[in-house]
Design a protein around this motif. Structure first.
Motif, PDB file in Angstrom:
ATOM      1  N   LEU A 502       0.831  -1.204   0.000  1.00  0.00           N
ATOM      2  CA  LEU A 502       0.000   0.000   0.000  1.00  0.00           C
ATOM      3  C   LEU A 502       0.866   1.255   0.000  1.00  0.00           C
ATOM      4  O   LEU A 502       1.749   1.426   0.843  1.00  0.00           O
ATOM      5  CB  LEU A 502      -0.897  -0.010   1.238  1.00  0.00           C
ATOM      6  CG  LEU A 502      -1.736   1.238   1.479  1.00  0.00           C
ATOM      7  CD1 LEU A 502      -2.838   1.337   0.448  1.00  0.00           C
ATOM      8  CD2 LEU A 502      -2.325   1.203   2.896  1.00  0.00           C
ATOM      9  N   THR A 521      -4.277  -3.707   2.167  1.00  0.00           N
ATOM     10  CA  THR A 521      -5.682  -3.351   2.339  1.00  0.00           C
ATOM     11  C   THR A 521      -6.551  -4.392   1.657  1.00  0.00           C
ATOM     12  O   THR A 521      -6.120  -5.081   0.732  1.00  0.00           O
ATOM     13  CB  THR A 521      -6.015  -1.967   1.740  1.00  0.00           C
ATOM     14  OG1 THR A 521      -5.628  -1.949   0.358  1.00  0.00           O
ATOM     15  CG2 THR A 521      -5.310  -0.859   2.480  1.00  0.00           C
ATOM     16  N   HIS A 523     -10.303  -4.603  -0.153  1.00  0.00           N
ATOM     17  CA  HIS A 523     -11.440  -3.850  -0.684  1.00  0.00           C
ATOM     18  C   HIS A 523     -12.538  -4.849  -1.019  1.00  0.00           C
ATOM     19  O   HIS A 523     -12.367  -5.704  -1.891  1.00  0.00           O
ATOM     20  CB  HIS A 523     -11.025  -3.073  -1.937  1.00  0.00           C
ATOM     21  CG  HIS A 523      -9.907  -2.106  -1.701  1.00  0.00           C
ATOM     22  ND1 HIS A 523     -10.071  -0.742  -1.775  1.00  0.00           N
ATOM     23  CD2 HIS A 523      -8.602  -2.296  -1.373  1.00  0.00           C
ATOM     24  CE1 HIS A 523      -8.922  -0.142  -1.510  1.00  0.00           C
ATOM     25  NE2 HIS A 523      -8.014  -1.075  -1.269  1.00  0.00           N
ATOM     26  N   HIS A 553     -14.120  -1.581   3.087  1.00  0.00           N
ATOM     27  CA  HIS A 553     -12.682  -1.551   2.837  1.00  0.00           C
ATOM     28  C   HIS A 553     -11.946  -1.376   4.165  1.00  0.00           C
ATOM     29  O   HIS A 553     -12.357  -0.569   5.010  1.00  0.00           O
ATOM     30  CB  HIS A 553     -12.311  -0.397   1.903  1.00  0.00           C
ATOM     31  CG  HIS A 553     -13.117  -0.356   0.640  1.00  0.00           C
ATOM     32  ND1 HIS A 553     -13.574  -1.485   0.011  1.00  0.00           N
ATOM     33  CD2 HIS A 553     -13.553   0.699  -0.110  1.00  0.00           C
ATOM     34  CE1 HIS A 553     -14.246  -1.145  -1.074  1.00  0.00           C
ATOM     35  NE2 HIS A 553     -14.252   0.171  -1.169  1.00  0.00           N
ATOM     36  N   SER A 554     -10.842  -2.077   4.319  1.00  0.00           N
ATOM     37  CA  SER A 554     -10.130  -2.001   5.597  1.00  0.00           C
ATOM     38  C   SER A 554      -8.639  -2.241   5.409  1.00  0.00           C
ATOM     39  O   SER A 554      -8.196  -2.804   4.407  1.00  0.00           O
ATOM     40  CB  SER A 554     -10.702  -3.035   6.582  1.00  0.00           C
ATOM     41  OG  SER A 554     -10.549  -4.353   6.060  1.00  0.00           O
ATOM     42  N   PHE A 555      -7.877  -1.776   6.403  1.00  0.00           N
ATOM     43  CA  PHE A 555      -6.450  -2.090   6.473  1.00  0.00           C
ATOM     44  C   PHE A 555      -6.296  -3.502   7.036  1.00  0.00           C
ATOM     45  O   PHE A 555      -6.785  -3.801   8.122  1.00  0.00           O
ATOM     46  CB  PHE A 555      -5.716  -1.110   7.392  1.00  0.00           C
ATOM     47  CG  PHE A 555      -5.736   0.320   6.927  1.00  0.00           C
ATOM     48  CD1 PHE A 555      -5.036   0.694   5.802  1.00  0.00           C
ATOM     49  CD2 PHE A 555      -6.446   1.280   7.625  1.00  0.00           C
ATOM     50  CE1 PHE A 555      -5.038   2.017   5.369  1.00  0.00           C
ATOM     51  CE2 PHE A 555      -6.457   2.596   7.206  1.00  0.00           C
ATOM     52  CZ  PHE A 555      -5.762   2.974   6.075  1.00  0.00           C
ATOM     53  N   PHE A 558      -1.293  -2.557   8.645  1.00  0.00           N
ATOM     54  CA  PHE A 558      -0.865  -1.175   8.463  1.00  0.00           C
ATOM     55  C   PHE A 558      -0.266  -0.680   9.778  1.00  0.00           C
ATOM     56  O   PHE A 558      -0.998  -0.378  10.725  1.00  0.00           O
ATOM     57  CB  PHE A 558      -2.038  -0.297   8.029  1.00  0.00           C
ATOM     58  CG  PHE A 558      -1.658   1.141   7.745  1.00  0.00           C
ATOM     59  CD1 PHE A 558      -0.338   1.519   7.544  1.00  0.00           C
ATOM     60  CD2 PHE A 558      -2.639   2.118   7.663  1.00  0.00           C
ATOM     61  CE1 PHE A 558       0.006   2.831   7.274  1.00  0.00           C
ATOM     62  CE2 PHE A 558      -2.310   3.433   7.392  1.00  0.00           C
ATOM     63  CZ  PHE A 558      -0.989   3.792   7.204  1.00  0.00           C
ATOM     64  N   SER A 566      -4.057  -1.750  11.807  1.00  0.00           N
ATOM     65  CA  SER A 566      -4.603  -2.955  11.175  1.00  0.00           C
ATOM     66  C   SER A 566      -6.036  -3.192  11.661  1.00  0.00           C
ATOM     67  O   SER A 566      -6.329  -3.090  12.856  1.00  0.00           O
ATOM     68  CB  SER A 566      -3.737  -4.170  11.509  1.00  0.00           C
ATOM     69  OG  SER A 566      -2.397  -3.962  11.099  1.00  0.00           O
ATOM     70  N   LEU A 570     -10.725   1.708   5.822  1.00  0.00           N
ATOM     71  CA  LEU A 570      -9.847   2.485   4.948  1.00  0.00           C
ATOM     72  C   LEU A 570     -10.216   3.966   5.016  1.00  0.00           C
ATOM     73  O   LEU A 570     -11.387   4.334   4.919  1.00  0.00           O
ATOM     74  CB  LEU A 570      -9.966   1.978   3.511  1.00  0.00           C
ATOM     75  CG  LEU A 570      -9.113   2.689   2.462  1.00  0.00           C
ATOM     76  CD1 LEU A 570      -7.626   2.481   2.733  1.00  0.00           C
ATOM     77  CD2 LEU A 570      -9.473   2.191   1.062  1.00  0.00           C
ATOM     78  N   ASP A 606      -6.254   7.746   9.867  1.00  0.00           N
ATOM     79  CA  ASP A 606      -5.994   6.308   9.876  1.00  0.00           C
ATOM     80  C   ASP A 606      -6.420   5.668  11.189  1.00  0.00           C
ATOM     81  O   ASP A 606      -6.797   4.484  11.224  1.00  0.00           O
ATOM     82  CB  ASP A 606      -4.513   6.038   9.621  1.00  0.00           C
ATOM     83  CG  ASP A 606      -4.086   6.457   8.219  1.00  0.00           C
ATOM     84  OD1 ASP A 606      -4.952   6.451   7.322  1.00  0.00           O
ATOM     85  OD2 ASP A 606      -2.901   6.791   8.032  1.00  0.00           O
TER      86      ASP A 606
END
Length: 685
Positions: A502, A521, A523, A553-555, A558, A566, A570, A606
């Motif tokens: 990412l 990520t 999606h 959507h998510s990490f 991260f 994490s 997103l 974030d």
């Protein structure tokens, strides 16, 4: 403004007094069918979404974001006419300003620059006949970017006719717009030439905008098997920049500009030209080729509070595409080469010493050049396994190279460097089952995103040798069907895209970002589009529609320094989006468009510590098309945007940071209630 309100209120009376039924029916149907008939440009069974004339007519002619936001899975965050960020399935949401991670084409010519940036505002809404969007990396012949591809097509000339059309609009904030277009069509020759002008003071302080443009588009036959096309698009615009504002200013007075941008009277001035020459040759009934050469030039000057940016970009390239049949199979293959030279320098901005007169250029701070090139090879093969079941395989190969040269610093302080990305091979596999009332499709595809210019550099302006391209794999299932004797059109798609490496643009100064790869990520989403056509009477049709998007959507991974994000949603993406509306059309040429948009709250950090508020916004437009004679057509329209004067953020800046104790500036306010009206005259020779 009162004049517009009165005009809107008496328009139905004007309409009823002007009707000439038979002529108006013939002319209206012809215009609509011409624009909707522009065929899809996607390859084979590749799924895509297209909007055209009927969708464009629902909105103010300066409002292309609202039209594109009718497509599920796509959302444009629009901070101003010249500040748009297009996100597709969450891809592009972390870009601070502008649009990247997708490819954009104008009449088949690539208009995305060497680091992947695209500018939708370089094109006049009224010159477009269709916008086609390929969501996700399955485009193949139009790149395999994670965000997909956007294909812009100009209006088609009406066959065997010569026309002169002038469209004039005016509205709130001293908005004036005019588009004058001439088109001619005869056997083997089509020509369209248009001039457009737009000016507005804008809703906010320091937001004046003025644009002039010319568009030439011509096609002509050069033989029984060959034809040529010439495209020239020139845009000259100057736009003041109000920038984003903090929460206090957003709540108390959304018309405010950021104080430092207001003091500097910040703006950008752009001169942009695209020239493309295409040749199509039919080798046989089984093989044809279209090849294009093109040149782009952008001259950009932007005084900002922190410095003055002076830059220009020279780009050129070549694209060729073969298409044909081989037994039962259809195939395409070709290549695309693009190279540009980006020259930029920064200078001190001495606006604080200029007695309130705005920006003043001072000493030079930097002088840089970057040479950027990309090369794509692509191929697809579509094969019908049975009469109803087809499969398609695609391959895209990309090679990217950056050559950065520091022309300002010498010796050990010189930051010149090269970055040669490894070649990347991206595959695409699709299946399609067709039945009488619709189809079912499935797709697996790989995609990538190149880092932007800012993301390739460290805070010291040195190319980061460790930055890598984003890559991802997309899985998609969908169906389209038209039951009830094709009165209903419905489509639904579900997808999952896993992205690794990412790219994160981390802000380390007021105008300083660095890029790094920060994890993965996921999606996931659902997209639903419904359109229905019914009749209230023999003369009146109604067309309700709805587009819904669920973004999950998510990490996945991260970690930013000591912070582990994490599992967080997103940043920069609303979970739910809904566009809906209804069109009423009378056979005499009268139409009413009512539109609605819902945007869910958007995480702006974030850590998910702050989010924008969700909002609903409603628009209305009333129009008439009729004929005054066999040669003269008349169009009238008036509308209201944001009917209920909703207070909302039309765009947000993620992970904003306050400097010097100031509040972070997250918000780009949407316009308040505003009005517009227009007049169109069409003369057929």
């Amino acid at each position: 403004m009162k004049v517009l309100v009165v005009f809107f209120s008496i328009l139905p009376t004007i309409v009823l007094a002007q009707i000439t039924p038979k002529d108006s029916i013939t002319q209206l149907d012809e215009v609509v069918l011409t624009q909707e008939a522009i065929p899809k440009k996607t390859t084979g069974i590749t799924s895509s979404s297209k909007i055209a004339g009927q969708t464009f007519e629902r909105f103010n002619p300066t409002d292309i974001p609202s039209a594109i936001n009718q497509v599920s899975g796509v959302y444009i965050l629009s901070g101003a006419i010249n500040t748009n960020r297009i996100t597709v399935r969450g891809i592009g949401s972390r870009t601070p300003y502008g649009t990247n991670k997708l490819r954009m084409y104008f009449n088949g010519i690539p208009v995305t620059n060497g680091t992947g940036s695209s500018t939708i505002e370089a094109y006049d809404f009224e010159n477009l006949g269709a916008v086609e969007i390929i969501k996700g990396p399955k485009a193949t012949a139009f790149g395999s970017n994670l965000g997909g591809a956007i294909l812009l097509e100009t209006k088609a000339s009406v066959q065997d006719k010569t026309q002169l059309i002038n469209s004039f609009s005016m509205g709130s904030y001293n908005m004036l717009k005019d588009n004058l277009a001439f088109s001619h069509s005869e056997d083997g020759f089509n020509l369209s030439l248009s001039y457009n002008h737009l000016e507005t003071d804008g809703f906010r302080q320091n937001s004046q905008f003025q644009r002039d443009g010319l568009l030439l588009n011509t096609q002509f036959r050069t033989g029984k098997k060959s034809s040529m096309a010439l495209l020239v698009n020139y845009i000259d615009y100057t736009a003041q920049i109000p920038s984003s504002i903090n929460q206090t200013d957003f709540e108390e007075d959304p018309t405010r500009a950021a104080s430092n941008w207001l003091a500097a009277q910040g703006y950008e001035a752009n001169k942009y030209i695209l020239t493309g020459l295409s040749h199509t040759y039919l080798f046989s009934e089984h093989l044809q080729n279209t090849s294009s050469v093109f040149h782009t030039y952008l001259d950009h000057y932007e005084p900002r509070p922190f410095n003055i940016l002076d830059e220009f970009t020279n780009g050129y390239g070549f694209r060729t595409r073969f298409a044909g049949t081989w037994g039962k199979a259809d195939f395409t293959f070709g290549g695309e080469f693009y190279r540009d030279e980006y020259h930029w320098g920064t200078f001190e901005n001495l606006y604080e010493e200029n007695n309130g007169n705005g920006s003043l250029r001072g000493a030079q701070l930097s002088d840089n050049t970057e040479f950027r090139r990309q090369f794509n090879l692509f191929g697809t093969l579509t094969y019908p396994i049975t009469a109803n079941f087809s499969t398609q395989m695609g391959i895209n190969w990309n090679k990217t190279h950056y050559d950065f040269r520091d022309l300002f610093n010498q010796g050990e302080f010189n930051a010149s460097a090269k970055r040669n990305f490894n070649a990347i091979l991206l595959s695409n596999l699709g299946f399609n089952y067709q039945w009488q009332q619709g189809k079912f499709y499935a797709n697996i595809s790989r995609g990538f995103s190149n880092p932007s210019l800012e993301e390739t550099l460290t805070p010291d302006g040195i190319i980061n040798p460790d930055i890598a391209q984003e890559t991802g794999t997309n899985y998609e299932l969908g169906t389209e069907w038209t039951p009830f004797q094709k009165r209903l059109s419905a489509s639904i798609a579900v997808y999952r895209m896993d992205v690794k490496n990412l790219l994160v643009a981390q802000r380390v100064g007021e105008d300083q970002y660095i890029g790094r790869n920060a994890g993965k990520t996921r999606h996931q989403g659902l997209e639903l589009d419904l359109h229905y056509r019914g009749r209230l009477s023999p003369s009146v049709t109604f067309l309700p529609y709805l587009s819904y998007t669920l973004n999950n959507h998510s990490f996945v991974e991260f970690v930013d320094d000591d912070n582990d994000y994490s599992g967080n949603p997103l940043t920069g993406v609303p979970k739910n989006l809904l566009s809906s509306g209804i069109d009423f059309r009378h056979s005499n040429g009268l139409q009413l468009n009512l539109t609605h948009q819902f945007v869910d709250e958007i995480p702006m950090t974030d850590a998910n510590s702050i989010s924008s508020d969700s909002f609903n916004v409603f628009h209305a437009k009333l129009g008439l098309r009729t004929s005054l004679s066999s040669h003269i057509g008349l169009g009238l329209n008036a509308g209201i945007n944001n009917i209920f004067d909703t207070h909302y953020a039309q765009s947000v800046l993620i992970n904003a940071t306050g400097f010097g104790g100031a509040q972070p500036r997250y918000y780009y306010p949407g316009n308040g209630r505003n009005y517009f009206g227009g007049l169109q005259l069409n003369y057929v020779f």
